[in-house]
Enzyme design. Structure first.
Site, PDB file in Angstrom:
ATOM      1  CG  MET A  64      35.018  37.700  36.634  1.00  6.43           C
ATOM      2  SD  MET A  64      33.789  37.898  35.342  1.00  6.43           S
ATOM      3  CE  MET A  64      34.803  38.470  33.978  1.00  6.43           C
ATOM      4  N   GLY A  65      36.946  33.607  36.906  1.00 10.46           N
ATOM      5  CA  GLY A  65      37.857  32.543  36.496  1.00 10.46           C
ATOM      6  C   GLY A  65      37.131  31.225  36.323  1.00 10.46           C
ATOM      7  CG  HIS A 120      34.140  48.323  27.059  1.00  6.92           C
ATOM      8  ND1 HIS A 120      33.972  48.100  28.412  1.00  6.92           N
ATOM      9  CD2 HIS A 120      33.068  47.769  26.451  1.00  6.92           C
ATOM     10  CE1 HIS A 120      32.851  47.439  28.606  1.00  6.92           C
ATOM     11  NE2 HIS A 120      32.286  47.226  27.439  1.00  6.92           N
ATOM     12  CG  ASN A 121      35.644  49.416  31.678  1.00  8.00           C
ATOM     13  OD1 ASN A 121      35.358  48.629  30.776  1.00  8.00           O
ATOM     14  ND2 ASN A 121      36.016  49.003  32.869  1.00  8.00           N
ATOM     15  CD  GLU A 171      30.309  49.611  31.794  1.00  6.24           C
ATOM     16  OE1 GLU A 171      31.012  48.834  31.122  1.00  6.24           O
ATOM     17  OE2 GLU A 171      30.158  49.490  33.014  1.00  6.24           O
ATOM     18  CB  VAL A 204      45.207  37.106  39.950  1.00  3.33           C
ATOM     19  CG1 VAL A 204      45.295  35.594  39.814  1.00  3.33           C
ATOM     20  CG2 VAL A 204      46.332  37.770  39.159  1.00  3.33           C
ATOM     21  CE  LYS A 205      42.848  43.691  45.399  1.00  5.97           C
ATOM     22  NZ  LYS A 205      43.076  44.970  44.838  1.00  5.97           N
ATOM     23  CB  SER A 258      60.389  80.929  20.743  1.00  4.09           C
ATOM     24  OG  SER A 258      61.678  80.776  21.289  1.00  4.09           O
ATOM     25  CE  LYS A 278      36.719  45.288  30.466  1.00  4.83           C
ATOM     26  NZ  LYS A 278      36.907  45.777  31.777  1.00  4.83           N
ATOM     27  CB  SER A 330      33.802  43.530  28.817  1.00  2.54           C
ATOM     28  OG  SER A 330      32.686  44.246  29.273  1.00  2.54           O
ATOM     29  N   GLY A 331      31.732  41.737  30.394  1.00  6.13           N
ATOM     30  CA  GLY A 331      30.452  41.038  30.334  1.00  6.13           C
ATOM     31  C   GLY A 331      30.058  40.472  31.680  1.00  6.13           C
TER      32      GLY A 331
HETATM   33  C1  LIG Z   1      45.622  33.960  43.235  1.00  2.00           C
HETATM   34  C2  LIG Z   1      44.428  33.147  43.366  1.00  2.00           C
HETATM   35  O1  LIG Z   1      44.343  32.152  42.724  1.00  2.00           O
HETATM   36  N1  LIG Z   1      43.514  33.557  44.206  1.00  2.00           N
HETATM   37  C3  LIG Z   1      42.113  33.233  44.215  1.00  2.00           C
HETATM   38  C4  LIG Z   1      41.755  31.893  44.836  1.00  2.00           C
HETATM   39  O2  LIG Z   1      40.360  31.786  44.933  1.00  2.00           O
HETATM   40  C5  LIG Z   1      39.697  32.806  45.641  1.00  2.00           C
HETATM   41  C6  LIG Z   1      38.226  32.553  45.607  1.00  2.00           C
HETATM   42  O3  LIG Z   1      37.905  31.585  46.517  1.00  2.00           O
HETATM   43  C7  LIG Z   1      39.971  34.134  45.054  1.00  2.00           C
HETATM   44  O4  LIG Z   1      39.373  35.163  45.826  1.00  2.00           O
HETATM   45  C8  LIG Z   1      41.441  34.355  44.956  1.00  2.00           C
HETATM   46  O5  LIG Z   1      41.673  35.576  44.300  1.00  2.00           O
END
Ligand SMILES: CC(=O)N[C@H]1CO[C@H](CO)[C@@H](O)[C@@H]1O
Ligand SMILES: *[C@@H]1O[C@H](CO)[C@@H](O)[C@H](O)[C@H]1NC(C)=O
Ligand SMILES: *[C@@H]1O[C@H](CO)[C@@H](O)[C@H](O)[C@H]1NC(C)=O
Ligand SMILES: *[C@@H]1O[C@H](CO)[C@@H](O)[C@H](O)[C@H]1NC(C)=O
Ligand SMILES: *[C@@H]1O[C@H](CO)[C@@H](O)[C@H](O)[C@H]1NC(C)=O
Length: 483
Positions: free
Chosen positions: A15-16, A187-188, A191, A76-77, A479, A184, A130-131
């Site tokens: 995604m990034g 939205h989910n 969905e 990130v997560k 009451s 968001k 999203s997407g």
């Molecule tokens: C925090 C971070 O940047 N982590 C990412 C670095 O790249 C990997 C993919 O190769 C991701 O899984 C990490 O979340």
């Protein structure tokens, strides 16, 4: 060479990476960072080769390369990782700099982060994205909320990279603090509802009408040309006719036990917390739960009998049109309920939500994208303070037009023993919402009878009374009881 990047992006999972390449395509210089720094070099040498993307091997390095006000986006997560990066970034940033969380964070976390960073003079944005991977690369639906002072500085980047519907960007400012992630989440949830509705239509076609896969595929293809035109109907058309390598239909080999990651559940939990009857999304979540009891269902299927007749005896073509209309009407209910939840959360948190803009954000780029969302946008444009989608003339007429078919489908399904949890709950909601009178008077009487919870009289609302129903009740009424 310093201070050259327009924005930094932390987190080089798919995604990034795709968002970075999308920003690059639109002329922005992005600085890429990942905790595992080899990942940065790999990305620059491969996917980002020949682009203007630059890399950083430390957060200090990254921050030094940014134009001011600095814009740092994290993908990130969700959870602790977001807080950890914020903690590391804060000492490196200056007043007015912007931190954007584009992950799947819970909106309460975004509320907290927005407040904490504001105290430090930093502007936080929590943005729904999203997407999926394709969306991120070629145009996602973006739902940014947070500190409104950040919006002018990120608007052009966000609106350039987002999906477009009839030339308009599927991205606008949602509202204060956690509003972006809340929208968001809804939205989910929607969905989940849309998917379950289509599954029920499939169940009826397969079990009640005994259609072949080719026939079902054709029906969905036909539906996709009209008011149900949407991404999910389109992919369903393809799934229906998809053949496995052995020439048989793959769909029938897939285990009928649904998974979930929890975002639909969060919407249902919010609905309960805010006291808003978002029944269709709730049923969609429970339908997944019931499906996942596959082993138990297998045992029950040997013991519990249904009706003798399980196929529809009437005209197939006619019944298919009934199903289409039932699906459309139920979908209207689901979105009406979703917007009711948005409205209530906005009231509680003091968000200024622009409902038409939200419909437009979902119009393209995301999983629930559809022509239908264009109608919702129009409804809110006609009347920005519309109290409920069902009160808009377009949707009121549509439900009115569909209701006979809808009732036929729900009644037939009940007679044939085919479960239609979302079609049915939508119809019950509709009949409840349009009823001036509901049997809650009896409920109030029962509560007062056993718990002295008091009730109001129709001709004297606001005044709470207790009645000595049994002849041996106490003098004290509860009451202060609230429920
Ligand atoms: C925090 C971070 O940047 N982590 C990412 C670095 O790249 C990997 C993919 O190769 C991701 O899984 C990490 O979340
Ligand atoms: C369903 O259709 C198939 C042909 O596609 C046929 O063989 C089967 O007998 C039908 N079942 C019922 C219950 O009508
Ligand atoms: C089942 O269908 C047959 C044929 O249409 C009909 O005669 C019969 O009454 C039905 N039985 C039930 C229990 O509905
Ligand atoms: C309730 O009614 C009974 C019978 O009429 C009476 O004896 C009793 O005192 C009443 N209780 C109260 C709390 O008024
Ligand atoms: C209820 O209140 C009335 C009047 O205040 C009193 O006469 C009666 O004894 C009370 N009854 C009970 C069960 O406490």
């Amino acid at each position: 060479m310093s201070e050259q990047a327009d924005i930094a992006l932390i987190g080089l999972a798919v995604m990034g990476q795709n968002l970075i390449l999308n920003m690059n395509d639109h002329g922005f210089v992005v600085c890429a960072y990942n905790r595992t720094t080899e990942k940065v070099d790999q990305f620059l040498a491969n996917e980002a080769k020949g682009t203007k993307v630059i890399g950083a091997h430390s957060l200090e390095d990254m921050v030094a390369k940014l134009k001011k006000p600095r814009r740092v986006m994290m993908l990130v997560k969700a959870g602790q990782a977001v807080d950890d990066f914020i903690d590391k970034l804060v000492p490196l940033l200056e007043k007015g700099d912007i931190i954007i969380d584009g992950g799947n964070s819970e909106y309460q976390d975004s509320q907290r982060r927005c407040k904490q960073l504001k105290e430090k003079g930093l502007l936080f944005v929590g943005s729904g994205v999203s997407g999926g991977e394709d969306g991120a690369r070629y145009g996602p639906s973006l739902m940014p909320g947070g500190n409104p002072e950040a919006w002018p500085s990120i608007k052009s980047i966000f609106q350039s990279i987002s999906a477009k519907a009839n030339g308009e960007p599927c991205c606008d400012w949602v509202g204060e603090d956690g509003a972006g992630h809340f929208v968001k989440m809804v939205h989910n949830g929607i969905e989940y509802g849309d998917m379950q509705l289509i599954c029920e239509a499939y169940h009826l076609m397969k079990s009640a009408l005994n259609l072949t896969h080719q026939e079902m595929s054709q029906v969905f293809e036909e539906w996709n040309k009209g008011e149900l035109d949407s991404f999910l109907i389109e992919i369903t058309k393809d799934i229906m006719k998809f053949k496995d390598s052995d020439g048989s239909y793959l769909l029938e080999k897939i285990r009928d036990s649904a998974g979930q990651k929890g975002t639909g559940k969060w919407t249902a939990i919010s609905a309960l917390e805010y006291g808003i009857p978002v029944t269709l999304i709730g049923e969609a979540v429970f339908a997944r739960c019931l499906s996942s009891l596959k082993d138990e269902r297998r045992q029950a299927s040997c013991v519990l009998k249904g009706p003798i007749n399980t196929t529809y005896k009437g005209d197939k073509k006619e019944f298919l049109e009934h199903i289409r209309q039932a699906l459309y009407a139920s979908k209207i209910i689901s979105y009406a309920q979703g917007f009711m939840l948005l409205r209530e959360a906005a009231k509680v948190h003091g968000w200024n939500l622009n409902y038409g803009a939200i419909a437009l954000m979902w119009r393209g780029g995301c999983i629930i994208r559809s022509v239908f969302l264009g109608n919702i946008k129009t409804a809110f444009e006609r009347k920005p303070d519309l109290p409920n989608l069902l009160l808009d003339s377009f949707f009121a007429n549509a439900v009115q037009r569909c209701q006979n078919s809808w009732r036929t489908v729900v009644a037939s399904a009940a007679q044939l023993g085919i479960p239609t949890p979302t079609f049915s709950t939508a119809l019950s909601f509709y009949d409840g919402y349009r009823s001036e009178w509901l049997p809650a008077n009896l409920l109030q009487a029962q509560r007062d009878y056993f718990g002295a919870h008091t009730y109001e009289l129709l001709n004297n609302p606001g005044v709470f009374k207790h009645t000595n129903w049994t002849g041996h009740g106490g003098n004290v009424s509860a009451s202060t009881y609230q429920a």
